[in-house]
Design a protein around this motif. Sequence first.
Motif, PDB file in Angstrom:
ATOM      1  N   GLY A  35       0.699  -1.034   0.041  1.00  0.00           N
ATOM      2  CA  GLY A  35      -0.136  -0.008   0.004  1.00  0.00           C
ATOM      3  C   GLY A  35       0.981   1.335   0.019  1.00  0.00           C
ATOM      4  N   PHE A  36       2.123   1.156   0.724  1.00  0.00           N
ATOM      5  CA  PHE A  36       2.962   2.452   0.873  1.00  0.00           C
ATOM      6  C   PHE A  36       3.297   2.621  -0.638  1.00  0.00           C
ATOM      7  CE2 PHE A  36       7.310   3.876   1.282  1.00  0.00           C
ATOM      8  CZ  PHE A  36       7.028   5.096   1.724  1.00  0.00           C
ATOM      9  N   ILE A  37       3.877   1.462  -1.404  1.00  0.00           N
ATOM     10  CA  ILE A  37       4.431   1.610  -2.395  1.00  0.00           C
ATOM     11  C   ILE A  37       3.515   2.350  -3.633  1.00  0.00           C
ATOM     12  CG2 ILE A  37       5.322   0.105  -4.581  1.00  0.00           C
ATOM     13  CD1 ILE A  37       6.577  -1.495  -2.304  1.00  0.00           C
ATOM     14  N   ASP A  38       2.189   1.806  -3.395  1.00  0.00           N
ATOM     15  CA  ASP A  38       1.089   2.327  -4.311  1.00  0.00           C
ATOM     16  C   ASP A  38       1.021   3.794  -3.938  1.00  0.00           C
ATOM     17  OD1 ASP A  38       0.550  -0.006  -5.661  1.00  0.00           O
ATOM     18  OD2 ASP A  38      -1.310  -0.506  -4.592  1.00  0.00           O
ATOM     19  N   GLY A  39       0.901   4.258  -2.765  1.00  0.00           N
ATOM     20  CA  GLY A  39       0.798   5.635  -2.502  1.00  0.00           C
ATOM     21  C   GLY A  39       1.533   6.379  -2.879  1.00  0.00           C
ATOM     22  N   ARG A  40       2.995   5.898  -2.733  1.00  0.00           N
ATOM     23  CA  ARG A  40       4.031   6.714  -3.153  1.00  0.00           C
ATOM     24  C   ARG A  40       3.978   7.006  -4.728  1.00  0.00           C
ATOM     25  NH1 ARG A  40       9.357   6.716   0.017  1.00  0.00           N
ATOM     26  NH2 ARG A  40      10.566   7.815  -1.505  1.00  0.00           N
ATOM     27  N   ALA A  41       3.914   5.743  -5.457  1.00  0.00           N
ATOM     28  CA  ALA A  41       3.992   5.970  -6.950  1.00  0.00           C
ATOM     29  C   ALA A  41       2.720   6.893  -7.417  1.00  0.00           C
ATOM     30  CB  ALA A  41       3.839   4.644  -7.502  1.00  0.00           C
ATOM     31  N   ASP A  42       1.574   6.866  -6.772  1.00  0.00           N
ATOM     32  CA  ASP A  42       0.162   7.390  -7.268  1.00  0.00           C
ATOM     33  C   ASP A  42       0.677   8.909  -7.009  1.00  0.00           C
ATOM     34  OD1 ASP A  42      -2.153   7.652  -8.163  1.00  0.00           O
ATOM     35  OD2 ASP A  42      -3.004   7.813  -6.234  1.00  0.00           O
ATOM     36  N   ALA A  43       1.139   9.407  -5.691  1.00  0.00           N
ATOM     37  CA  ALA A  43       1.552  10.697  -5.559  1.00  0.00           C
ATOM     38  C   ALA A  43       2.437  11.104  -6.372  1.00  0.00           C
ATOM     39  CB  ALA A  43       1.827  10.830  -4.036  1.00  0.00           C
ATOM     40  N   ARG A  44       3.525  10.202  -6.881  1.00  0.00           N
ATOM     41  CA  ARG A  44       4.446  11.210  -7.784  1.00  0.00           C
ATOM     42  C   ARG A  44       3.947  11.127  -9.203  1.00  0.00           C
ATOM     43  NH1 ARG A  44       9.575   7.419  -5.669  1.00  0.00           N
ATOM     44  NH2 ARG A  44      10.259   8.799  -4.115  1.00  0.00           N
ATOM     45  N   ARG A  45       3.115  10.236  -9.714  1.00  0.00           N
ATOM     46  CA  ARG A  45       2.499  10.232 -11.029  1.00  0.00           C
ATOM     47  C   ARG A  45       1.534  11.581 -11.277  1.00  0.00           C
ATOM     48  NH1 ARG A  45       1.287   5.284 -10.989  1.00  0.00           N
ATOM     49  NH2 ARG A  45      -0.712   5.335  -9.792  1.00  0.00           N
ATOM     50  N   SER A  46       0.749  11.688 -10.076  1.00  0.00           N
ATOM     51  CA  SER A  46      -0.205  12.784 -10.202  1.00  0.00           C
ATOM     52  C   SER A  46      -0.086  13.717  -8.824  1.00  0.00           C
ATOM     53  CB  SER A  46      -1.650  12.339 -10.081  1.00  0.00           C
ATOM     54  OG  SER A  46      -2.723  13.180 -10.002  1.00  0.00           O
ATOM     55  N   PRO A  47       0.591  14.931  -8.977  1.00  0.00           N
ATOM     56  CA  PRO A  47       0.777  15.662  -7.891  1.00  0.00           C
ATOM     57  C   PRO A  47      -0.575  16.196  -7.227  1.00  0.00           C
ATOM     58  CG  PRO A  47       1.976  16.313  -9.579  1.00  0.00           C
ATOM     59  CD  PRO A  47       1.384  15.227 -10.273  1.00  0.00           C
ATOM     60  N   ASP A  48      -1.873  16.397  -8.218  1.00  0.00           N
ATOM     61  CA  ASP A  48      -2.906  17.104  -7.772  1.00  0.00           C
ATOM     62  C   ASP A  48      -3.704  15.991  -7.137  1.00  0.00           C
ATOM     63  OD1 ASP A  48      -5.182  18.346  -7.573  1.00  0.00           O
ATOM     64  OD2 ASP A  48      -5.622  18.725  -9.668  1.00  0.00           O
TER      65      ASP A  48
END
Length: 185
Positions: free
Chosen positions: A52-65
């Motif tokens: 879940g941490f990896i998912d959240g980190r990747a998602d925040a990097r992919r979409s800053p908004d």
Amino acid sequence: MSKWLLRGVVFATAMVIVRLLQGVLINAAPGNAIWFSVTLVAVFTIAVVIWGFIDGRADARRSPDPDRRTDLAMIWLLAGLFAGIVSGAVSWIIGLFYKSIYVGGLLNEITTFAAFTALLMFLAAVAGATLGRWLVDRKAPPVAMHDHADDERADTDVFAAVNAGAPADDTRKTGAAETPEQHDK
């Protein structure tokens, strides 16, 4: 393969392995049953938090908004439900042939045990995703506010409808709208 299905298959397999290990360890040393169970569930939970941490980190990097990010909660909820139902059914089938695994009836396995697995996975993954997003967001520059005019939800966005009929800027500064009598003067 969809995101939730991949996670569901991986953690259904992991939960079946946890249940098999639990059965072997408890049969070897029944006095330590609680410690074995708690430790195995904790290891399973840590694995979910890490993914879940990896998912959240990747998602925040992919979409800053934050308004444009992936709905990780729904992905993990579906994965948890799938993992719970499948691991419960598979454990029950294994329990028909291997008596050392601790299983209940089929209905119990695909309802109660599945709900426990789904809730455990959902809470752990959402906590991990939240932490991952927060760690990326705290170092990121401020996000520019986007205009909702071109948004696909513009026709249902309450704030877009209110802002479309807003008075001119000079009346906002004074806090009062100009009445027709004041306009004639």
